[in-house]
Design a protein around this motif. Structure first.
Motif, PDB file in Angstrom:
ATOM      1  N   UNK A  20      54.268 -65.806  38.244  1.00  0.00           N
ATOM      2  CA  UNK A  20      54.454 -66.354  39.580  1.00  0.00           C
ATOM      3  C   UNK A  20      55.871 -66.862  39.785  1.00  0.00           C
ATOM      4  N   UNK A  21      56.681 -66.909  38.728  1.00  0.00           N
ATOM      5  CA  UNK A  21      58.063 -67.367  38.839  1.00  0.00           C
ATOM      6  C   UNK A  21      58.999 -66.173  39.026  1.00  0.00           C
ATOM      7  N   UNK A  22      60.116 -66.361  39.733  1.00  0.00           N
ATOM      8  CA  UNK A  22      61.078 -65.264  39.894  1.00  0.00           C
ATOM      9  C   UNK A  22      61.820 -64.978  38.586  1.00  0.00           C
ATOM     10  N   UNK A  23      62.436 -63.813  38.522  1.00  0.00           N
ATOM     11  CA  UNK A  23      63.062 -63.346  37.289  1.00  0.00           C
ATOM     12  C   UNK A  23      64.097 -64.319  36.738  1.00  0.00           C
ATOM     13  N   UNK A  24      64.978 -64.819  37.595  1.00  0.00           N
ATOM     14  CA  UNK A  24      66.034 -65.694  37.092  1.00  0.00           C
ATOM     15  C   UNK A  24      65.476 -66.997  36.554  1.00  0.00           C
ATOM     16  N   UNK A  25      64.367 -67.460  37.138  1.00  0.00           N
ATOM     17  CA  UNK A  25      63.772 -68.714  36.660  1.00  0.00           C
ATOM     18  C   UNK A  25      63.073 -68.492  35.316  1.00  0.00           C
ATOM     19  N   UNK A  26      62.403 -67.359  35.147  1.00  0.00           N
ATOM     20  CA  UNK A  26      61.764 -67.066  33.863  1.00  0.00           C
ATOM     21  C   UNK A  26      62.812 -66.993  32.760  1.00  0.00           C
ATOM     22  N   UNK A  27      63.912 -66.317  33.026  1.00  0.00           N
ATOM     23  CA  UNK A  27      64.973 -66.188  32.027  1.00  0.00           C
ATOM     24  C   UNK A  27      65.528 -67.555  31.645  1.00  0.00           C
ATOM     25  N   UNK A  28      65.739 -68.425  32.636  1.00  0.00           N
ATOM     26  CA  UNK A  28      66.235 -69.770  32.349  1.00  0.00           C
ATOM     27  C   UNK A  28      65.188 -70.591  31.596  1.00  0.00           C
ATOM     28  N   UNK A  29      63.927 -70.427  31.983  1.00  0.00           N
ATOM     29  CA  UNK A  29      62.848 -71.165  31.343  1.00  0.00           C
ATOM     30  C   UNK A  29      62.761 -70.834  29.857  1.00  0.00           C
ATOM     31  N   UNK A  30      62.992 -69.578  29.505  1.00  0.00           N
ATOM     32  CA  UNK A  30      62.937 -69.202  28.096  1.00  0.00           C
ATOM     33  C   UNK A  30      63.953 -70.004  27.278  1.00  0.00           C
ATOM     34  N   UNK A  31      65.130 -70.214  27.834  1.00  0.00           N
ATOM     35  CA  UNK A  31      66.116 -71.029  27.143  1.00  0.00           C
ATOM     36  C   UNK A  31      65.684 -72.479  27.034  1.00  0.00           C
ATOM     37  N   UNK A  32      65.042 -72.999  28.073  1.00  0.00           N
ATOM     38  CA  UNK A  32      64.558 -74.382  28.058  1.00  0.00           C
ATOM     39  C   UNK A  32      63.439 -74.555  27.041  1.00  0.00           C
ATOM     40  N   UNK A  33      62.557 -73.570  26.962  1.00  0.00           N
ATOM     41  CA  UNK A  33      61.471 -73.628  25.977  1.00  0.00           C
ATOM     42  C   UNK A  33      62.042 -73.644  24.562  1.00  0.00           C
ATOM     43  N   UNK A  34      63.045 -72.835  24.315  1.00  0.00           N
ATOM     44  CA  UNK A  34      63.656 -72.801  22.986  1.00  0.00           C
ATOM     45  C   UNK A  34      64.110 -74.192  22.562  1.00  0.00           C
ATOM     46  N   UNK A  35      64.623 -74.973  23.511  1.00  0.00           N
ATOM     47  CA  UNK A  35      65.153 -76.292  23.185  1.00  0.00           C
ATOM     48  C   UNK A  35      64.080 -77.300  22.789  1.00  0.00           C
ATOM     49  N   UNK A  36      62.818 -77.067  23.149  1.00  0.00           N
ATOM     50  CA  UNK A  36      61.763 -78.023  22.783  1.00  0.00           C
ATOM     51  C   UNK A  36      61.021 -77.597  21.516  1.00  0.00           C
ATOM     52  N   UNK A  37      61.440 -76.482  20.906  1.00  0.00           N
ATOM     53  CA  UNK A  37      60.827 -76.010  19.670  1.00  0.00           C
ATOM     54  C   UNK A  37      61.602 -76.516  18.455  1.00  0.00           C
ATOM     55  N   UNK A  38      60.900 -76.753  17.376  1.00  0.00           N
ATOM     56  CA  UNK A  38      61.571 -77.040  16.107  1.00  0.00           C
ATOM     57  C   UNK A  38      62.145 -75.738  15.566  1.00  0.00           C
ATOM     58  N   UNK A  39      63.030 -75.835  14.600  1.00  0.00           N
ATOM     59  CA  UNK A  39      63.559 -74.653  13.943  1.00  0.00           C
ATOM     60  C   UNK A  39      62.413 -73.892  13.278  1.00  0.00           C
ATOM     61  N   UNK A  40      62.313 -72.601  13.557  1.00  0.00           N
ATOM     62  CA  UNK A  40      61.218 -71.802  13.022  1.00  0.00           C
ATOM     63  C   UNK A  40      59.974 -71.795  13.876  1.00  0.00           C
ATOM     64  N   UNK A  41      59.987 -72.597  14.954  1.00  0.00           N
ATOM     65  CA  UNK A  41      58.843 -72.631  15.851  1.00  0.00           C
ATOM     66  C   UNK A  41      58.765 -71.379  16.701  1.00  0.00           C
ATOM     67  N   UNK A  42      57.606 -71.173  17.331  1.00  0.00           N
ATOM     68  CA  UNK A  42      57.407 -69.952  18.115  1.00  0.00           C
ATOM     69  C   UNK A  42      57.027 -70.256  19.557  1.00  0.00           C
ATOM     70  N   UNK A  43      57.451 -69.353  20.419  1.00  0.00           N
ATOM     71  CA  UNK A  43      57.033 -69.333  21.816  1.00  0.00           C
ATOM     72  C   UNK A  43      56.324 -68.013  22.066  1.00  0.00           C
ATOM     73  N   UNK A  44      55.113 -68.077  22.631  1.00  0.00           N
ATOM     74  CA  UNK A  44      54.365 -66.863  22.938  1.00  0.00           C
ATOM     75  C   UNK A  44      53.975 -66.882  24.415  1.00  0.00           C
ATOM     76  N   UNK A  45      54.300 -65.806  25.098  1.00  0.00           N
ATOM     77  CA  UNK A  45      53.924 -65.629  26.500  1.00  0.00           C
ATOM     78  C   UNK A  45      53.058 -64.387  26.616  1.00  0.00           C
ATOM     79  N   UNK A  46      51.796 -64.568  26.973  1.00  0.00           N
ATOM     80  CA  UNK A  46      50.873 -63.452  27.189  1.00  0.00           C
ATOM     81  C   UNK A  46      50.674 -63.297  28.694  1.00  0.00           C
ATOM     82  N   UNK A  47      50.922 -62.092  29.202  1.00  0.00           N
ATOM     83  CA  UNK A  47      50.853 -61.912  30.646  1.00  0.00           C
ATOM     84  C   UNK A  47      50.725 -60.423  30.973  1.00  0.00           C
ATOM     85  N   UNK A  48      50.776 -60.113  32.243  1.00  0.00           N
ATOM     86  CA  UNK A  48      50.751 -58.723  32.685  1.00  0.00           C
ATOM     87  C   UNK A  48      52.110 -58.111  32.369  1.00  0.00           C
ATOM     88  N   UNK A  49      52.169 -57.271  31.369  1.00  0.00           N
ATOM     89  CA  UNK A  49      53.420 -56.661  30.916  1.00  0.00           C
ATOM     90  C   UNK A  49      53.147 -55.192  30.598  1.00  0.00           C
TER      91      UNK A  49
END
Length: 253
Positions: free
Chosen positions: A124-153
């Protein structure tokens, strides 16, 4: 006391059934996500963020699999957050925040998550916001942590076959609605509006989402997400799971 307050499990079950009409392999993606969490925590209770988590679907499954897990559910929908709060009680934290606003991170109760998981929400988010969000998510992860996004792809190399898969899914969904085996999206929200406790939350939701709750869906192929994760600084990125026209991409910090 309303039925909702005494039976949050009823609303969780009805939400699951409504969602499963859209995604019959919904539990498979959750299982793949939690296997990824298990692989990086090696038996230790994870600190997990259920991003755009709605009713807390992923958080509740994480608690069932990892006793002692520290879970946070973040969403903006007043109805779904109310159900999440009633379901989690004192077993997790519920945060009301808008992912369209980069300041969402300031509302988190902790830093250094082992995993940030999200499912069928970011389209539901536009492309530029998703791309920026990925960087923001990275910042809240510990080193070695994972981010998983399951969606219509969809798989970009199978355009005509993917359309056939989507058509078949629509046919099966309509059969389920007609037989009463599943509740449609619209019917679920009508039931929520009829509930004594949720009714004011539905009104509040209409103020949060004045345009029926969502903008136009944006569903690029998985490779777009993988490339965006790499551009956001994740050390590794790829496809963790695929089911038809849906996939789960993972980024490792």
């Amino acid at each position: 006391m309303s039925a909702y307050l005494s039976r949050p499990d009823m609303w969780q079950t009805s939400w699951d059934r409504q969602q499963e009409a859209f995604m019959p392999d919904r539990e498979e993606r959750f299982a793949a996500m939690l296997r990824g969490v298990a692989a990086i925590t090696r038996g230790a209770p994870p600190c997990l963020l259920d991003l755009a988590g709605g009713t807390g679907t992923i958080a509740l499954r994480a608690l069932a699999r990892f006793p002692g897990a520290e879970v946070t559910v973040l969403d903006q929908d007043p109805v779904l957050l109310a159900i999440a709060s009633a379901s989690l009680r004192d077993r997790g934290t519920v945060v009301d925040a808008d992912l369209g606003d980069p300041s969402w991170r300031s509302k988190l109760p902790v830093e250094g998550f082992d995993a940030v998981l999200t499912a069928t929400a970011l389209h539901w988010l536009p492309a530029d916001r998703v791309a920026a969000l990925y960087g923001e998510v990275r910042e809240v992860l510990r080193s070695g942590g994972i981010f998983v996004n399951a969606d219509h792809m969809p798989e970009e190399s199978l355009p005509s076959f993917s359309e056939r898969l989507r058509a078949h899914a629509r046919e099966q969904r309509e059969i389920a609605y007609a037989s009463g085996a599943a509740t449609s999206w619209g019917d679920w929200w009508r039931h929520a509006a009829a509930d004594e406790f949720l009714r004011p939350k539905v009104v509040e939701r209409q103020n949060v989402y004045p345009d029926a709750g969502h903008t136009q869906e944006w569903t690029p192929p998985a490779i777009w997400h993988v490339d965006a994760l790499r551009s956001a600084g994740f050390a590794e990125a790829g496809v963790l799971w695929r089911g038809g026209t849906d996939a789960a991409v993972v980024g490792v910090r």
